[in-house]
Design a protein around this motif. Structure first.
Motif, PDB file in Angstrom:
ATOM      1  N   ALA A 111       0.836  -1.208   0.000  1.00  0.00           N
ATOM      2  CA  ALA A 111       0.000   0.000   0.000  1.00  0.00           C
ATOM      3  C   ALA A 111       0.870   1.257   0.000  1.00  0.00           C
ATOM      4  O   ALA A 111       0.544   2.258  -0.655  1.00  0.00           O
ATOM      5  CB  ALA A 111      -0.921  -0.013   1.224  1.00  0.00           C
ATOM      6  N   LEU A 112       1.979   1.201   0.710  1.00  0.00           N
ATOM      7  CA  LEU A 112       2.917   2.337   0.730  1.00  0.00           C
ATOM      8  C   LEU A 112       3.522   2.554  -0.653  1.00  0.00           C
ATOM      9  O   LEU A 112       3.638   3.697  -1.124  1.00  0.00           O
ATOM     10  CB  LEU A 112       4.023   2.071   1.760  1.00  0.00           C
ATOM     11  N   ALA A 113       3.887   1.464  -1.320  1.00  0.00           N
ATOM     12  CA  ALA A 113       4.464   1.575  -2.665  1.00  0.00           C
ATOM     13  C   ALA A 113       3.461   2.232  -3.614  1.00  0.00           C
ATOM     14  O   ALA A 113       3.816   3.119  -4.408  1.00  0.00           O
ATOM     15  CB  ALA A 113       4.858   0.185  -3.176  1.00  0.00           C
ATOM     16  N   GLN A 114       2.213   1.831  -3.498  1.00  0.00           N
ATOM     17  CA  GLN A 114       1.188   2.417  -4.366  1.00  0.00           C
ATOM     18  C   GLN A 114       1.017   3.909  -4.069  1.00  0.00           C
ATOM     19  O   GLN A 114       0.934   4.741  -4.992  1.00  0.00           O
ATOM     20  CB  GLN A 114      -0.139   1.678  -4.162  1.00  0.00           C
ATOM     21  N   ALA A 115       1.002   4.258  -2.783  1.00  0.00           N
ATOM     22  CA  ALA A 115       0.838   5.670  -2.409  1.00  0.00           C
ATOM     23  C   ALA A 115       2.006   6.498  -2.932  1.00  0.00           C
ATOM     24  O   ALA A 115       1.814   7.609  -3.450  1.00  0.00           O
ATOM     25  CB  ALA A 115       0.725   5.801  -0.892  1.00  0.00           C
ATOM     26  N   ALA A 116       3.233   5.959  -2.809  1.00  0.00           N
ATOM     27  CA  ALA A 116       4.410   6.709  -3.265  1.00  0.00           C
ATOM     28  C   ALA A 116       4.421   6.821  -4.787  1.00  0.00           C
ATOM     29  O   ALA A 116       4.821   7.850  -5.350  1.00  0.00           O
ATOM     30  CB  ALA A 116       5.682   6.038  -2.758  1.00  0.00           C
ATOM     31  N   ARG A 117       3.960   5.761  -5.461  1.00  0.00           N
ATOM     32  CA  ARG A 117       3.868   5.810  -6.923  1.00  0.00           C
ATOM     33  C   ARG A 117       2.888   6.904  -7.328  1.00  0.00           C
ATOM     34  O   ARG A 117       3.174   7.731  -8.203  1.00  0.00           O
ATOM     35  CB  ARG A 117       3.405   4.437  -7.432  1.00  0.00           C
ATOM     36  N   GLU A 118       1.745   6.923  -6.678  1.00  0.00           N
ATOM     37  CA  GLU A 118       0.724   7.933  -7.010  1.00  0.00           C
ATOM     38  C   GLU A 118       1.210   9.346  -6.698  1.00  0.00           C
ATOM     39  O   GLU A 118       0.850  10.301  -7.387  1.00  0.00           O
ATOM     40  CB  GLU A 118      -0.579   7.632  -6.258  1.00  0.00           C
ATOM     41  N   ALA A 119       2.024   9.466  -5.640  1.00  0.00           N
ATOM     42  CA  ALA A 119       2.533  10.798  -5.270  1.00  0.00           C
ATOM     43  C   ALA A 119       3.755  11.182  -6.091  1.00  0.00           C
ATOM     44  O   ALA A 119       4.183  12.340  -6.063  1.00  0.00           O
ATOM     45  CB  ALA A 119       2.891  10.822  -3.785  1.00  0.00           C
TER      46      ALA A 119
END
Lengths: 372, 372
Positions: B124-132
């Protein structure tokens, strides 16, 4: 003031954690039960604002018949008056000149009272009120069993009454503060009844001594959620200062109930999320900065789990040996009932008022941190 | 944010009560002692901001050589980054999607790290960082003896490292979080040394396993004020996370001192006023909303008096039987050392920085109440 953890209309699982939740159905039921019991007996209800520190809750208490609120700090009184509450009692001693000046200034805007238990502060209060051009209501605090603040003899009561009279017209003696704090959590109904019977007897004697000496004593005020029905029935108290009834500490449910008391429901919980898990253990994202633990740890509302420990920002839940436990894992939410609501509320900036599983409103803890 | 209790230049007795006081001489001495010990050994110091929640203190720690700060909440990290701190580690698990999104957004402005101990939150963190469009530093949390968060086996460490690697370039594995919280307050120096020897051994094994599998492990971070000298000397830890050293809980002084540790002085006290008095008893204007009591009551710095009880807004001092007591009456002031600084600071909006009996500066507790 931090950002709110939710918006009206949100479902429970969209609320950011940790957050204080108010169960509105239970809040309204408790409000109705206590107000009808007190007002129906012809006694005034002055809701204790130190419990919730929220203008919105104070307004609802006044709308439900409270004469006003009490609180413990001048800073709290300022917040409630600014929020439109017209009658506020600081049910505490105030002695610092800077605080007395603020209190006296506030009395220009609303009916403001304060307790006294020593001559020096009465004179300083009179001077502050004279300088502010206001009139402050005064209650002589009587120690009716708590051994904290307050005087114990008729001589002291009368000396204080004379000092208040010397401060007229800027001081106005209303009567007696006679709160028995330590009686609230006595476990047996008999012990609570006996403590308040003694308190009422002492208050009646002081009231009679004041009147015999020609002083006014229109008000005898005190009581809390654990004992208020006894003060109401005493024939001595004219006003009760219940506060916890709208939130309900876990510790109140440890009192052996008196069948004659209207039952009260838990209202306040803390909504937390599991951030780490291993077999038999889940760690929540709320610790000593989200829960006051002076009356013991919070009680989790989930089957088969107990609080193993709290640290600054963590609470460790473990399964109870030999009992079935509800499934719980990372990302799941848990509600917990705080051991002591008042200092727990003071850790948060918002109350999330919920109806069922929906957020209905966000209420600010307006007087959070009002320490002076 | 309530109004400040003092102004620079005020004398102590002009400070409104209750107020948090910082003894600047002691603060500076502790800062120098710990930073020189750590930096002199070639180890990095990442000051724990959860203790003080103050941007001003964080800036002074960085000015004295800290690489940055750590903290426990995304909201704290936001406050420190907004205050100009360029390297912030959330030394905790973060799992809520809304919090991960804020953390990832923050990583666009500064070097931001977080701990992980489960695969789901890493993804979930990887996805959030990708989106950011940002890169978040990741530390795998190892349980080195506290039994709270963290993993315990090499297999778990390696599985987490692979999950972090899958999140590249938006996740960057820095190494291991290996904090032994419960060792900080073990009373004997031997017990503290042994706990950290075991922790360092576990951290070294996990580090070696990571490296053997081709993963990076530049950082092994942890430690607190009670044990940091052992982590520094271990040869395993590259960074220590001391926090309490700039405030000093009363409870740290209950540890049996290790003669090899640089001595640290009490820094934080709460300044209170007597509001009610009777023979042998004085009541202060500060209770459970001004002091955290999870590690016991505060210690009054006045001869012959002890804490008899605390309630929401009162602390009752009584004289010790058979001992001479300093004179104390209504209006007098008393300083008390809090049992546990971190949650005590979180109850206040300001720190009053004093040099001798003068106020030198007012520092805001910027991240007070940053619970999520």
């Amino acid at each position: 003031m931090t950002m709110p953890p939710a918006q009206p209309g949100d479902r429970l699982d969209a609320i950011d954690t940790p957050a204080l939740l108010i169960d509105l159905d239970a809040f309204e039921a408790n409000l109705a039960a206590v107000h009808s019991t007190v007002l129906g007996a012809g006694v005034a209800l002055r809701a204790h604002g130190k419990a919730h520190k929220s203008v919105e809750i104070a307004r609802r208490q006044v709308a439900a018949g409270a004469v006003g609120v009490c609180c413990q700090k001048v800073g709290e009184a300022e917040v409630f008056v600014a929020g439109g509450i017209r009658d506020v009692l600081v049910s505490n001693q105030v002695v610092a000149p800077a605080k007395l000046a603020r209190l006296a200034a506030l009395a220009r805007q609303a009916t403001v009272g304060v307790c006294v238990d020593a001559i020096g502060p009465v004179r300083a209060l009179a001077q502050a009120a004279r300088e502010a051009g206001s009139t402050v209501d005064v209650l002589i605090e009587l120690d009716v069993g708590m051994a904290r603040c307050g005087v114990t003899t008729d001589d002291e009561v009368l000396a204080l009454a004379r000092a208040v009279a010397e401060g007229a017209p800027h001081l106005r003696l209303r009567g007696l503060q006679a709160y028995h704090g330590s009686a609230q959590h006595r476990r047996s109904p008999q012990a609570r009844a006996e403590a308040i019977a003694t308190a009422a007897q002492k208050a009646a004697a002081a009231r009679d001594a004041l009147r015999a000496a020609g002083h006014a004593c229109e008000v005898v005020t005190g009581a809390g959620t654990g004992t208020y029905r006894h003060e109401v029935a005493s024939g001595v108290y004219t006003e009760v200062q219940t506060g916890s009834y709208v939130l309900m500490d876990a510790d109140y449910f440890a009192n052996e109930p008196d069948p004659a008391d209207p039952p009260l429901r838990p209202v306040l919980t803390v909504w937390c999320q599991v951030i780490s898990a291993r077999p038999g253990q889940c760690v929540l994202d709320a610790g000593l900065k989200a829960f006051a633990v002076d009356s013991g740890p919070p009680r989790p509302l989930i089957e088969g789990w107990h609080v193993a420990s709290l640290s600054d920002e963590h609470l460790v839940l473990r399964t109870k040996p030999g009992e079935p436990a509800a499934p719980l894992g990372i990302g799941d939410h848990v509600r917990l009932v705080p051991g002591h609501c008042d200092p727990t509320v003071n850790l948060h900036d918002h109350l999330v008022a919920c109806r069922g599983d929906r957020v209905e409103a966000l209420w600010r803890v307006d007087a959070r941190g009002a320490l002076f």
